[in-house]
Write a protein that holds these residues in place. Structure first.
Motif, PDB file in Angstrom:
ATOM      1  N   LYS A 206       0.847  -1.196   0.000  1.00 44.66           N
ATOM      2  CA  LYS A 206       0.000   0.000   0.000  1.00 44.66           C
ATOM      3  C   LYS A 206       0.879   1.241   0.000  1.00 44.66           C
ATOM      4  CE  LYS A 206      -3.694  -2.500   2.407  1.00 44.66           C
ATOM      5  NZ  LYS A 206      -4.663  -2.523   3.526  1.00 44.66           N
TER       6      LYS A 206
ATOM      7  N   SER B 217      -5.395   8.297  -6.734  1.00 45.39           N
ATOM      8  CA  SER B 217      -4.562   7.734  -5.666  1.00 45.39           C
ATOM      9  C   SER B 217      -4.645   6.217  -5.638  1.00 45.39           C
ATOM     10  CB  SER B 217      -4.989   8.295  -4.305  1.00 45.39           C
ATOM     11  OG  SER B 217      -4.805   9.685  -4.263  1.00 45.39           O
TER      12      SER B 217
ATOM     13  N   GLU C 148       8.685   5.100  -2.203  1.00 40.36           N
ATOM     14  CA  GLU C 148       7.818   5.942  -1.382  1.00 40.36           C
ATOM     15  C   GLU C 148       8.501   7.240  -0.976  1.00 40.36           C
ATOM     16  OE1 GLU C 148       4.961   2.835   0.974  1.00 40.36           O
ATOM     17  OE2 GLU C 148       7.072   2.850   1.514  1.00 40.36           O
TER      18      GLU C 148
ATOM     19  N   SER D  71       2.391   4.965  -0.898  1.00 37.93           N
ATOM     20  CA  SER D  71       1.805   6.286  -1.133  1.00 37.93           C
ATOM     21  C   SER D  71       2.192   6.738  -2.531  1.00 37.93           C
ATOM     22  CB  SER D  71       2.310   7.278  -0.075  1.00 37.93           C
ATOM     23  OG  SER D  71       1.928   6.867   1.215  1.00 37.93           O
TER      24      SER D  71
END
Length: 276
Positions: free
Chosen positions: A93, A155, A212, A95
């Protein structure tokens, strides 16, 4: 029982998936706490996508001895012989914006290259965007499937990254025999699934952390790691099909190809092959 089945069973007994050992080796990574092992499963990606939709935590990893309906990019099937390969899917997951989702495949390719080099000393090639090659033969593949945030289509909500690597195949079905290879065929030695799995997930955790943090050199490192990104004469099947020389990656990680008339085109999907 065939000799090949006996061989696969013997390999599995020599190198069982020891989740406690793997968890210990992955301490400090996002993958240490949620490992699950399956003797046989239709597809680790399909199963983990369902689990992700039902709230499975980041770092969940499904590992299988065998897939009966393994999937590759573009709807292709993946040959998943019992105990001969490393078959896994990881839920992440990061960003990221959805437009940057391709970077997950490129980062995973770099992780696989690092892991294979550290466990076998072999240097593999990366065919954009998701193929692992050894001496021009298919060694493995990556399938990243994503979901978006509800109400925020730009997103990334999560991604399931499937990885299949041919470890201990002594042979392949006739239709794959001239196309595929394995680490066993390349080295002449049986390879440890456990050792490669640990190295792969540690390298993947590193690559995701770099991604990330918006580390700027992912595209440069992939370009340096792949003979396919620059100067390769390729055939591209999309948009009616065309050929040209690869000319690097754009800022989202898509492959650029310059055709004979000097036009540079952006490749939006896989299937790129060397032009004859």
């Amino acid at each position: 029982m065939t000799s090949k089945m006996r061989d696969s069973i013997a390999i599995a007994m020599q190198d069982p998936v020891n989740l406690n050992q793997i968890r210990s080796a992955l301490t400090g990574t996002r993958f240490a706490s949620h490992l699950q092992h399956f003797g046989s499963i239709p597809s680790t990606n399909t199963a983990l996508l369902e689990a992700a939709a039902n709230g499975a935590p980041e770092g969940t990893v499904y590992i299988a001895d065998e897939q009966t309906a393994g999937r590759g990019r573009g709807g292709h099937t993946w040959h998943s012989a019992p105990a001969d390969g490393l078959y896994l899917s990881a839920l992440v997951k990061p960003s990221l914006q959805l437009r940057d989702a391709l970077l997950l495949s490129l980062a995973t390719g770099l992780a696989a290259q690092t892991a294979i080099r550290s466990t076998t000393s072999l240097s593999i090639d990366l065919r954009w965007p998701n193929d692992l090659l050894l001496d021009g033969h298919k060694l493995g593949g990556i399938l990243a499937e994503t979901a978006v945030e509800s109400g925020a289509a730009a997103s990334l909500r999560y991604a399931v990254i499937g990885i299949g690597i041919n470890l201990n195949h002594a042979s392949f079905p006739p239709e794959l025999a001239t196309l595929a290879t394995s680490l066993r065929l390349a080295t002449g030695q049986l390879q440890s699934r456990t050792a490669l799995l640990i190295a792969l997930l540690r390298a993947l955790d590193f690559e995701l952390t770099q991604l990330e943090a918006q580390h700027p050199d992912l595209l440069a490192r992939f370009t340096a790691a792949s003979t396919w990104v620059r100067g390769k004469h390729v055939h591209v099947p999309e948009q009616g099909g065309y050929t040209g020389l690869t000319a690097g990656l754009d800022n989202r990680g898509f492959l650029l190809v310059t055709t004979g008339d000097g036009t540079t085109r952006t490749v939006l999907s896989g299937g790129v092959r060397e032009a004859l």
